[in-house]
Enzyme design. Structure first.
Site, PDB file in Angstrom:
ATOM      1  N   ASP A  99       0.754  -1.145  -0.053  1.00  0.00           N
ATOM      2  CA  ASP A  99       0.052  -0.071  -0.065  1.00  0.00           C
ATOM      3  C   ASP A  99       1.068   1.440   0.019  1.00  0.00           C
ATOM      4  OD1 ASP A  99      -2.453   1.538   0.024  1.00  0.00           O
ATOM      5  OD2 ASP A  99      -2.694   1.548   2.262  1.00  0.00           O
ATOM      6  N   HIS A 106      -3.794  13.845   0.809  1.00  0.00           N
ATOM      7  CA  HIS A 106      -3.712  13.167   1.980  1.00  0.00           C
ATOM      8  C   HIS A 106      -2.592  13.201   2.840  1.00  0.00           C
ATOM      9  CE1 HIS A 106      -5.015   9.566   4.058  1.00  0.00           C
ATOM     10  NE2 HIS A 106      -3.985   9.114   3.742  1.00  0.00           N
ATOM     11  N   GLU A 167     -10.243   3.841   3.730  1.00  0.00           N
ATOM     12  CA  GLU A 167      -9.500   4.867   2.828  1.00  0.00           C
ATOM     13  C   GLU A 167      -9.919   4.333   1.560  1.00  0.00           C
ATOM     14  OE1 GLU A 167      -5.365   4.168   3.828  1.00  0.00           O
ATOM     15  OE2 GLU A 167      -5.536   5.926   5.523  1.00  0.00           O
ATOM     16  N   GLU A 169      -9.075   3.826  -2.172  1.00  0.00           N
ATOM     17  CA  GLU A 169      -7.983   3.768  -3.153  1.00  0.00           C
ATOM     18  C   GLU A 169      -8.070   2.932  -4.287  1.00  0.00           C
ATOM     19  OE1 GLU A 169      -4.785   2.267  -0.861  1.00  0.00           O
ATOM     20  OE2 GLU A 169      -5.399   3.022   0.988  1.00  0.00           O
ATOM     21  N   ASP A 199      -9.143   0.396   1.923  1.00  0.00           N
ATOM     22  CA  ASP A 199      -8.162  -0.021   3.110  1.00  0.00           C
ATOM     23  C   ASP A 199      -8.789   0.344   4.457  1.00  0.00           C
ATOM     24  OD1 ASP A 199      -6.041  -0.516   4.595  1.00  0.00           O
ATOM     25  OD2 ASP A 199      -5.019   1.438   4.000  1.00  0.00           O
ATOM     26  N   ARG A 203      -8.004   3.827  13.351  1.00  0.00           N
ATOM     27  CA  ARG A 203      -7.012   5.050  13.714  1.00  0.00           C
ATOM     28  C   ARG A 203      -6.457   5.209  15.065  1.00  0.00           C
ATOM     29  NH1 ARG A 203      -5.948   5.909   8.398  1.00  0.00           N
ATOM     30  NH2 ARG A 203      -7.558   6.810   7.388  1.00  0.00           N
ATOM     31  N   GLN A 206      -3.779   2.288  15.083  1.00  0.00           N
ATOM     32  CA  GLN A 206      -2.723   2.736  14.312  1.00  0.00           C
ATOM     33  C   GLN A 206      -2.029   3.903  14.992  1.00  0.00           C
ATOM     34  OE1 GLN A 206      -4.193   4.460  10.492  1.00  0.00           O
ATOM     35  NE2 GLN A 206      -2.182   4.975   9.857  1.00  0.00           N
ATOM     36  N   LYS A 219      -4.480  -2.054  10.235  1.00  0.00           N
ATOM     37  CA  LYS A 219      -4.716  -2.019   8.919  1.00  0.00           C
ATOM     38  C   LYS A 219      -4.925  -3.613   8.672  1.00  0.00           C
ATOM     39  CE  LYS A 219      -3.505   2.164   7.334  1.00  0.00           C
ATOM     40  NZ  LYS A 219      -4.472   2.960   6.539  1.00  0.00           N
ATOM     41  N   THR A 223      -8.955  -5.657   4.370  1.00  0.00           N
ATOM     42  CA  THR A 223      -8.802  -4.817   3.073  1.00  0.00           C
ATOM     43  C   THR A 223      -9.818  -5.497   1.979  1.00  0.00           C
ATOM     44  OG1 THR A 223      -6.505  -4.355   3.718  1.00  0.00           O
ATOM     45  CG2 THR A 223      -7.177  -3.568   1.715  1.00  0.00           C
ATOM     46  N   GLU A 322      -9.968  12.637   7.517  1.00  0.00           N
ATOM     47  CA  GLU A 322      -9.618  13.802   6.799  1.00  0.00           C
ATOM     48  C   GLU A 322     -11.090  14.650   6.764  1.00  0.00           C
ATOM     49  OE1 GLU A 322      -6.789  13.624   3.349  1.00  0.00           O
ATOM     50  OE2 GLU A 322      -7.730  11.649   3.644  1.00  0.00           O
TER      51      GLU A 322
END
Ligand code: CA
Length: 367
Positions: A99, A106, A167, A169, A199, A203, A206, A219, A223, A322
């Site tokens: 990844d 971002h 996420e 992607e 993904d 948080r 993480q 993570k 996925t 975000e």
């Protein structure tokens, strides 16, 4: 039409009581390729054996399918099966999974949140596409429920993730291996196609674990990818975004591998973001060059993802951290509910279009 002969994504499907096999989507139906093309490579339960045949075979097969679907359907039509009669499966046997972190917006947004007193971008960011190796064994097909992970949230605190995020992607699927490290051929000699990726990211786990070695348990629990792999040939290409400074020679772009793809993120069927892939800083040819420059080999079925796609505007951000600025500015949904991070029962769906071509969606519900 968006699922016409200009699209034709590949997937693996099964009918009740039958083994999974390879097909292409055409309209709201899937063409059984082993039956339509009389080729046993498509009777496999993954795309890997077909992908391993290489670029010329990919091109010729696509042309043959287009010819069959635009010709007399009295024979081929018998092998078109309505999608509501099939189950879709993980389309590839995933090799290694990488990844990246290719969106300038971002990376800048996360830098501002996590290191408010420093430069948003770390010194290496404009010199190489930053990435890490993820866990290929927990890549799941769209529709698979995602169980809220548990873990260490901070010193001495263990429990269910309270900041479960997404996420949005784009993933790239390797079809042709390279044993020598840096692939000898062009990007499109090795990469078969693209798929949408979610993904999922815990948080709180993480933030506590990532220093100094990067993402790990925050993570690796799941996925999700789309069941459909869109061939590179179907995608409109544009020049990559300008880069400053000029990257090293091994990262120099030799072709236009920017992709004009508009992504749409929905929570419980309400669109919360529309990230533009066209603004990504590092292009997929650069990702491939970087991940092999040290001599690392490629295998059939390797998957590398772009990292979160985010644009400069709020409504273009591809993650909830975000969109809500680390939970400080909740999203208001039409139902009157608000969201900072995901709640149990929430369904997140990522869709995308590339010109007239629709990519297969990726969806998952939190349980
Ligand atoms: Ca990611």
């Amino acid at each position: 039409m968006s699922w016409g002969v200009a699209n034709l994504p590949y997937g693996v499907f099964s009918r009740q009581g039958q083994a999974p096999r390879v097909g292409v989507r055409y309209g709201d139906r899937v063409l059984d390729l082993a039956a339509a093309l009389h080729d046993e490579v498509f009777a496999a339960p993954t795309l890997n054996p077909f992908m391993a045949r290489g670029r010329a075979a990919w091109h010729d097969t696509r042309a043959l399918i287009q010819e069959k679907l635009t010709g007399d359907l009295s024979v081929t039509g018998a092998h078109l099966i309505p999608l509501d009669q099939v189950t879709m499966h993980l389309p590839i046997e995933v090799g290694d999974y990488v990844d990246f972190y290719c969106s300038l917006d971002h990376a800048s947004n996360l830098g501002r949140m996590f290191r408010p007193d420093a430069e948003p971008l770390l010194p290496n960011w404009r010199h190489l596409p930053v990435g890490y190796h993820g866990r290929s064994g927990t890549i799941v097909v769209s529709g698979t429920p995602v169980k809220r992970p548990r873990g260490q949230l901070k010193a001495g605190v263990f429990g269910p993730c309270a900041k479960l995020d997404i996420e949005a992607e784009l993933g790239f699927v390797v079809g042709v291996p390279s044993e020598l490290g840096s692939p000898a051929g062009a990007f499109e000699d090795h990469v078969f196609g693209v798929t949408l990726v979610n993904d999922w990211s815990a948080r709180d786990i993480q933030a506590w674990e990532y220093v100094p070695l990067g993402p790990f348990l925050g993570k690796s629990f799941a996925t999700s990818i789309s069941p459909w792999i869109t061939p590179l040939e179907a995608l409109p290409r544009i020049p990559g975004r300008a880069q400053d400074p000029e990257p090293l020679d091994y990262l120099r772009r030799r072709d236009d591998w920017g992709l004009d793809i508009t992504v749409e993120v929905s929570i419980n069927d309400e669109v919360v973001s529309r990230p533009p892939y066209s603004g990504m800083y590092w292009t997929p040819d650069q990702m491939l060059a970087h991940m092999t420059v040290n001599g690392a080999s490629l295998r059939v079925g390797d998957l590398f993802a772009s990292g979160t796609i985010s644009g400069p505007r709020r409504e273009e951000r591809g993650s909830l951290i975000e969109l809500t600025w680390n939970g400080n500015d909740p999203i208001k949904l039409a139902s009157g509910e608000t969201r900072t991070f995901l709640e149990d029962g929430d369904t997140v769906t990522i869709r995308a279009t590339a010109g007239d071509v629709t990519l297969g969606e990726v969806s998952g519900t939190i349980v």
